[in-house]
Design a protein around this motif. Structure first.
Motif, PDB file in Angstrom:
ATOM      1  N   ARG A 146      11.855  -7.205  -5.699  1.00  0.00           N
ATOM      2  CA  ARG A 146      10.773  -8.193  -5.679  1.00  0.00           C
ATOM      3  C   ARG A 146      11.362  -9.586  -5.815  1.00  0.00           C
ATOM      4  O   ARG A 146      12.455  -9.776  -6.385  1.00  0.00           O
ATOM      5  N   ARG A 322       7.335   2.397  -3.007  1.00  0.00           N
ATOM      6  CA  ARG A 322       5.918   2.036  -2.952  1.00  0.00           C
ATOM      7  C   ARG A 322       5.258   2.186  -4.325  1.00  0.00           C
ATOM      8  O   ARG A 322       4.505   1.309  -4.765  1.00  0.00           O
ATOM      9  N   GLU A 326       3.510  -0.614  -6.948  1.00  0.00           N
ATOM     10  CA  GLU A 326       2.146  -0.449  -7.451  1.00  0.00           C
ATOM     11  C   GLU A 326       2.110  -0.365  -8.968  1.00  0.00           C
ATOM     12  O   GLU A 326       1.113  -0.733  -9.599  1.00  0.00           O
ATOM     13  N   GLY A 328       3.927  -2.018 -11.152  1.00  0.00           N
ATOM     14  CA  GLY A 328       4.367  -3.204 -11.872  1.00  0.00           C
ATOM     15  C   GLY A 328       5.844  -3.522 -11.768  1.00  0.00           C
ATOM     16  O   GLY A 328       6.387  -4.242 -12.604  1.00  0.00           O
ATOM     17  N   GLU A 377      -1.174  -2.531 -10.333  1.00  0.00           N
ATOM     18  CA  GLU A 377      -2.248  -2.738  -9.348  1.00  0.00           C
ATOM     19  C   GLU A 377      -3.531  -2.075  -9.834  1.00  0.00           C
ATOM     20  O   GLU A 377      -3.526  -0.922 -10.275  1.00  0.00           O
ATOM     21  N   ALA A 378      -4.629  -2.789  -9.731  1.00  0.00           N
ATOM     22  CA  ALA A 378      -5.900  -2.306 -10.269  1.00  0.00           C
ATOM     23  C   ALA A 378      -6.331  -0.992  -9.617  1.00  0.00           C
ATOM     24  O   ALA A 378      -6.865  -0.094 -10.282  1.00  0.00           O
TER      25      ALA A 378
END
Length: 601
Positions: A146, A322, A326, A328, A377-378
């Motif tokens: 990231r 992936r 997702e 964090g 991710e929510a």
């Protein structure tokens, strides 16, 4: 001038090398390396404790004591924050007791990092290390993927000086760190903390050695190495090469390479002609391509091949990345890397993303391990909540020392035993019971008129038989003949290694179930356990009525224990697997009769 740490003893004592070199030879290697001039010999860590407990032969504390008795170089241990050497966080009193035990047994340097880079998780262990008067080195894990990764590490590093650490370390478990990034990290971490900077890196393609040279050029004062055969096989920085390279650049390390080559000769006597790790070039290439630890890729490959899905490796590696995004963007250090990989394996094999959720992945998403580098991710958090519902057992605080002592029912004879039980549960119980039985047998040998000298000889014979492949030894001395024979080993129920799981034959197909019967199949490759620990009753028996959400069994995979729960109310018609048996993905475990159906008698 830079100093070097040697990790050879730790690497020899954990998978994939655990047990390949006899304990006596490991101690001999430590005595050789003790003469080399290292700043520290890192002799233990999470992998060492895990291997010792699973193998059930000797206490990991005993090995530390034996090494401390034979060396004068400071000894080190690697810890995973609140996880210490296990796969789940432990209570603060267990953290303090573990650090105290390690210090009393001879550990001088504690290398401590948090698997999520949540520095607040280092506070309790750091305080305990400082109180024990030992060196506290705080690590930060570099895992690319990231934007802004280095900025985030520097921000976490600013908190380290307040914890009492004497050094900050860069830890790269994936081998993805490149020299220009190493230079930036070392310089920025030193400026942000005001502390010396050390380097613990890997690198299958030679980047490890390049990173070490660059780091020392810009001020790093400590680099971790291993002797040549282990460095080549396990992708570490070779001490012999680094010493010579730094000496040629005018940076003397104070390390003599002659003992390193001597230690390498001893290692070659035992593993020189054998592949050290299940990391074929194909696996190493994929690990480098996807910035994943090579051992993690190898484990996934074994699991996929175990149920004829070897062609799905690239899909699974992509899924790991992936899921990491997702969840964090957590680093890929153990045990977080194993959790992400196990969830990716489930998603790919079931062709349903988060249709089944590991207990440990749920705990990661809910913050049970600490704060992830960026928010979860929510959508994933909601999916996990819908699939798993409420699981009170995971919501409880880790058991305290008093809780563990009470549950152990007298098995914890010392602080060392107590912390092992707190971190490894039933596996530690098996180890401690084995050690007690062995000591009882030795004690029976010493009853009567056997003098102390002969008693010590008997003990030595027992140790030789235990540590070697010899079936029987007999000596005669002063009219006394002693024969020590290896007894047939009792099969101890333990988590099967990945290779053993992969080699299991295809299970025979069970008979067809009557119409209406609910089949409960394994959602993963792993080991089946009917109870929470050997002394507890089974979760269910044939004939029991179970409710939706009730635990039926535990499945262990990649060192993680996962509850398998009933999806609907029913009565247990049949249990098709024995306790401790390896199972395949999709294998039938239970049959349930719906409660509205008439039970078959």
């Amino acid at each position: 001038m830079p100093q070097l740490v040697d990790t050879t003893i730790r690497l020899l004592s954990q998978e994939p090398l655990a047990g390949k070199v006899p304990t006596g030879e490991v101690l001999r290697i430590a005595e050789i390396l003790d003469r080399a001039g290292f700043a520290c010999l890192e002799v233990s860590g999470g992998g060492v404790f895990d291997a010792a407990v699973r193998r059930g032969v000797e206490s990991p504390w005993e090995r530390i004591r034996a090494l401390a008795a034979r060396t004068t170089t400071p000894l080190g241990i690697a810890l995973r924050g609140r996880f210490l050497v296990g796969s789940k966080p432990v209570s603060t009193d267990i953290v303090r007791r573990f650090v105290s035990c390690a210090a009393e047994n001879g550990i001088d340097v504690f290398r401590l990092h948090d698997p999520l880079n949540d520095v607040s998780n280092l506070r309790e262990a750091g305080r305990a290390i400082v109180d024990a008067g030992r060196q506290f080195h705080a690590g930060l894990v570099y895992s690319p993927g990231r934007a802004g990764e280095i900025d985030a590490l520097v921000e976490q590093a600013r908190k380290i000086a307040d914890l009492g650490a004497s050094r900050v370390l860069v830890n790269d478990p994936t081998g993805a760190l490149l020299p220009h990034l190493t230079q930036e990290l070392v310089e920025r971490l030193r400026d942000a903390t005001g502390l010396p900077v050390g380097l613990y890196v890997q690198g299958a393609s030679g980047t490890g050695l390049a990173n070490a040279l660059v780091a020392t050029r810009v001020g790093a004062d400590l680099v971790a190495t291993a002797v040549y055969p282990l460095a080549l096989a396990l992708h570490r920085v070779p001490g012999e090469s680094l010493v010579d390279a730094l000496h040629g650049l005018g940076r003397d390390t104070g390390v003599d390479t002659a003992p390193l080559w001597a230690a390498a000769d001893v290692i070659d006597e035992h593993i020189g002609d054998e592949p050290v790790a299940p990391v074929a070039p194909r696996i190493a290439v994929r690990a480098a391509e996807y910035d994943l630890p090579a051992g993690l890729v190898a484990a996934l490959d074994v699991h996929l091949r175990a149920h004829a899905a070897g062609d799905r490796l690239l899909d699974t590696l992509f899924e790991v990345g992936r899921i990491r995004a997702e969840a964090g963007w957590p680093p890929l250090a153990a045990p977080i890397g194993q959790i992400l990989a196990s969830q990716a394996l489930l998603n790919v094999l079931s062709a349903s993303r988060y249709g089944t959720v590991l207990d440990e992945f749920r705990l990661l998403v809910e913050g049970g391990y600490g704060e992830t580098p960026v928010p979860i991710e929510a959508g994933v958090a909601r999916a996990v909540e819908l699939v798993t519902g409420s699981s009170p057992a995971l919501d409880d605080d880790p058991p305290s020392a008093d809780d563990v002592r009470e549950a152990a029912e007298g098995l914890a004879a010392s602080e060392e035993d107590l912390v092992l039980l707190a971190m490894f549960g039933e596996e530690a119980q098996t180890l401690l019971q084995t050690i007690r039985q062995r000591h009882s047998r030795e004690a029976s040998l010493l009853q009567g008129d056997v003098d102390a000298t002969r008693a010590e000889r008997i003990r030595e014979l027992v140790r030789i038989v235990q540590e070697s492949g010899v079936g029987e030894i007999e000596i005669e001395d002063g009219g006394m003949r002693v024969s020590v024979r290896r007894a047939e080993e009792v099969q101890v129920v333990s988590a099967a290694p990945l290779a053993a799981i992969a080699e299991q034959a295809e299970p025979s197909l069970p008979p067809a179930a009557p119409a209406g019967t609910v089949r409960v199949e394994s959602p993963m490759v792993g080991v089946f356990y009917r109870s929470a620990d050997p002394g507890s009753p089974a979760f269910v028996e044939v004939g029991d009525v179970v409710a939706a959400g009730q635990t039926l069994c535990l499945l262990e995979a990649m060192k993680l224990f996962n509850e398998l729960k009933a999806e609907q109310d029913g009565r247990v018609r049949a249990i098709h697997v024995e306790n401790g048996q390896p199972v395949e993905f999709g294998q039938l475990l239970f049959e349930l009769d719906p409660l509205d159906a008439q039970p078959i008698v």
